[in-house]
Design a protein around this motif. Structure first.
Motif, PDB file in Angstrom:
ATOM      1  N   PRO A  51       0.720  -5.754 -13.782  1.00 32.21           N
ATOM      2  CA  PRO A  51      -0.058  -4.954 -13.025  1.00 32.21           C
ATOM      3  C   PRO A  51      -1.074  -5.628 -12.027  1.00 32.21           C
ATOM      4  O   PRO A  51      -1.777  -6.708 -12.606  1.00 32.21           O
ATOM      5  CB  PRO A  51      -0.954  -4.106 -14.118  1.00 32.21           C
ATOM      6  CG  PRO A  51      -0.115  -4.087 -15.151  1.00 32.21           C
ATOM      7  CD  PRO A  51       0.892  -5.494 -15.109  1.00 32.21           C
ATOM      8  N   GLY A  52      -1.195  -5.206 -10.881  1.00 28.18           N
ATOM      9  CA  GLY A  52      -2.176  -6.098  -9.969  1.00 28.18           C
ATOM     10  C   GLY A  52      -1.685  -7.016  -9.227  1.00 28.18           C
ATOM     11  O   GLY A  52      -2.204  -7.656  -8.374  1.00 28.18           O
ATOM     12  N   THR A  53      -0.127  -7.327  -9.484  1.00 29.29           N
ATOM     13  CA  THR A  53       0.468  -8.306  -8.895  1.00 29.29           C
ATOM     14  C   THR A  53       1.560  -8.053  -7.649  1.00 29.29           C
ATOM     15  O   THR A  53       2.401  -8.820  -7.147  1.00 29.29           O
ATOM     16  CB  THR A  53       0.964  -9.778  -9.742  1.00 29.29           C
ATOM     17  OG1 THR A  53       2.033  -8.746 -10.773  1.00 29.29           O
ATOM     18  CG2 THR A  53      -0.146  -9.993 -10.701  1.00 29.29           C
ATOM     19  N   GLY A  54       1.674  -6.910  -7.409  1.00 27.84           N
ATOM     20  CA  GLY A  54       2.734  -6.249  -6.496  1.00 27.84           C
ATOM     21  C   GLY A  54       2.407  -6.965  -4.993  1.00 27.84           C
ATOM     22  O   GLY A  54       1.361  -7.598  -4.931  1.00 27.84           O
ATOM     23  N   ASP A  55       3.185  -6.743  -4.109  1.00 26.54           N
ATOM     24  CA  ASP A  55       3.362  -7.112  -2.934  1.00 26.54           C
ATOM     25  C   ASP A  55       4.026  -6.132  -2.064  1.00 26.54           C
ATOM     26  O   ASP A  55       4.945  -5.655  -2.079  1.00 26.54           O
ATOM     27  CB  ASP A  55       4.484  -8.225  -2.822  1.00 26.54           C
ATOM     28  CG  ASP A  55       4.543  -9.025  -1.421  1.00 26.54           C
ATOM     29  OD1 ASP A  55       4.448  -8.313  -0.541  1.00 26.54           O
ATOM     30  OD2 ASP A  55       4.557 -10.197  -1.471  1.00 26.54           O
TER      31      ASP A  55
END
Length: 81
Positions: A51-55
């Motif tokens: 979570p929180g590392t999307g692009d």
């Protein structure tokens, strides 16, 4: 995949990008079932990101590839409505 990928977020994103490129390549040579499998692999890998590392750019590419595949695999004829 037959081998575990390193858990490095940037590496996973890069591999997802390669799979999306593969979708486009397979569509160009009319291997739609193989393109579908490549899309599934890309999507599954993307969903393994913490979570929180999307692009968003990568998500847009995944979505665009899905739309392209859906349009080719499930064509509609609007004249028949």
């Amino acid at each position: 995949m037959s081998f575990p990928l390193p858990r490095d977020v940037d590496f996973i994103k890069e591999v997802v990008g390669f799979w999306i490129d593969d979708v486009d390549d397979r569509i160009q040579i009319n291997l739609l079932k193989d393109a579908e499998q490549s899309w599934r692999t890309a999507n599954d890998l993307y969903l393994t990101l913490p979570p929180g590392t999307g692009d968003m750019e990568l998500e847009d590419r995944i979505f665009a590839a899905r739309v392209k595949l859906d349009n080719l695999l499930n064509p509609t004829n609007e004249n028949n409505l």
